[in-house]
Design an enzyme around this catalytic site. Sequence first.
Site, mmCIF file in Angstrom:
data_model
loop_
_atom_site.group_PDB
_atom_site.id
_atom_site.type_symbol
_atom_site.label_atom_id
_atom_site.label_comp_id
_atom_site.label_asym_id
_atom_site.label_seq_id
_atom_site.Cartn_x
_atom_site.Cartn_y
_atom_site.Cartn_z
ATOM 1 N N HIS A 127 -61.925 -105.470 4.874
ATOM 2 C CA HIS A 127 -62.381 -106.460 5.858
ATOM 3 C C HIS A 127 -63.909 -106.548 5.934
ATOM 4 O O HIS A 127 -64.443 -107.501 6.497
ATOM 5 C CB HIS A 127 -61.768 -106.200 7.238
ATOM 6 N N ASP A 157 -56.504 -102.115 3.282
ATOM 7 C CA ASP A 157 -57.840 -102.359 3.829
ATOM 8 C C ASP A 157 -58.908 -101.547 3.091
ATOM 9 O O ASP A 157 -59.837 -101.025 3.698
ATOM 10 C CB ASP A 157 -57.891 -102.057 5.328
ATOM 11 N N GLY A 233 -69.571 -102.401 12.591
ATOM 12 C CA GLY A 233 -70.549 -102.068 11.555
ATOM 13 C C GLY A 233 -70.318 -100.708 10.944
ATOM 14 O O GLY A 233 -70.803 -100.417 9.866
ATOM 15 N N ASN A 234 -69.558 -99.845 11.639
ATOM 16 C CA ASN A 234 -69.209 -98.533 11.094
ATOM 17 C C ASN A 234 -68.109 -98.617 10.038
ATOM 18 O O ASN A 234 -67.886 -97.664 9.289
ATOM 19 C CB ASN A 234 -68.728 -97.580 12.184
ATOM 20 N N SER A 235 -67.388 -99.731 9.994
ATOM 21 C CA SER A 235 -66.276 -99.860 9.063
ATOM 22 C C SER A 235 -66.682 -99.547 7.636
ATOM 23 O O SER A 235 -67.690 -100.059 7.134
ATOM 24 C CB SER A 235 -65.710 -101.282 9.094
ATOM 25 N N VAL A 291 -39.330 -109.209 -1.096
ATOM 26 C CA VAL A 291 -38.787 -110.163 -0.136
ATOM 27 C C VAL A 291 -39.942 -110.810 0.628
ATOM 28 O O VAL A 291 -41.077 -110.350 0.578
ATOM 29 C CB VAL A 291 -37.846 -109.486 0.886
ATOM 30 N N SER A 292 -39.628 -111.883 1.356
ATOM 31 C CA SER A 292 -40.540 -112.465 2.330
ATOM 32 C C SER A 292 -39.961 -112.209 3.713
ATOM 33 O O SER A 292 -38.747 -112.283 3.924
ATOM 34 C CB SER A 292 -40.693 -113.972 2.110
#
Length: 383
Positions: A127, A157, A233-235, A291-292
């Site tokens: 992200h 992520d 911002g730490n991500s 699958v969906s």
Amino acid sequence: MDNYKESYYRKKPPLLMHILIYLLCAFFGGVVAVKVAPAIGQDSIGTGDKVVLHQGETPPITATGTGSTDLPVVNVAKTAGPAVVGISNFQYAGNIFGGANAGLTEAGSGSGFIIDEKNGYIVTNNHVIDGSEKLMVSLHDGRNVAGTLVGADPKTDLAIVKISDTSNLQAAQLGDSSVLQTGQPVVAIGNPGGKEFARTVTDGVISATDRFLELQGEASFNLIQTDAAINPGNSGGPLVNYSGQVVGINSAKYNQTGFEGMGFAIPISDALPTIKQLIEKGYASHPALMVSIEAKYTEEYAAYKGTPVGCYVSGVEPGGAAEKAGIKAGDIITAINGAEISNSLQLTHQLFKYNVGDKISVSYYRGGNNHNTDLTLGELKST
């Protein structure tokens, strides 16, 4: 909806709990959506390189070794700080606000850390780089260099950025997050708020090691909870033990009025398989039912229809794992190997405990009856 992809969706937490979980990348104050797609505008290149990790080595900080007379947090900051970087995500203004493109502008920023100084590989969150047209990396010595996206994986992520200027880089040493204990001291290092507060150091403890967040990407792991202060911002920055080793990747925080000190990190040992795949192939492979899942089938809707809570199958891939096991569109998946599931993120959480090719038992509801079938997990790629 793409009927031939494993589609998992974020489920809104119960209204009575008023849970707000924020990703920490400072897009518009720190809140962004994680897309189930590669980053826009940046090609995932996949290098074919074998990542050179500093792991399983003598810890850089020991009771009788480096800087032992310093305070522990001071020692950690000196040791791990040079490996921490800032990452700025530039996008065309039209991609953010709509209308005609008005040139590249900084849409957000986050953190990362160097894991291979020879080749210039940096770990961060998906992200942080999502939607980027250009990436700029700020280094410990003040240099600002262009970054190239090697690979990204929304389902965990995680993302890898590479820089070509590898002079005077220092990589972080990686620890073993599987041996973490509740109460163990840790230090978070990152860039909350961007360059102005670069390499901010906060300390705390491991609050828990097995937390589950209903948030795409983070739902794939048993997360580390910490009370070390982490902010937008730490991500992508490291969570470091007192031996100077990275044990987690700071990714999210629990943000609700009256709550403090609830940050979450992806365990480094669990992240490593995906990190290695992204470097070597440019994508990550995950186990899948093929699958969906229908996002509108919520617990409330199930109660209204008088059907079980679970994941409503809206489509199956022809020849895929689910179809081979007899699962059909309209079935409601209720458990994986006996572990009950009530939504798509819980399904992701259970599936990611296994590997492609593993055999599992799937429980599902069809036409008023409960069924079980054995299934061999297929492969889902992040690209």
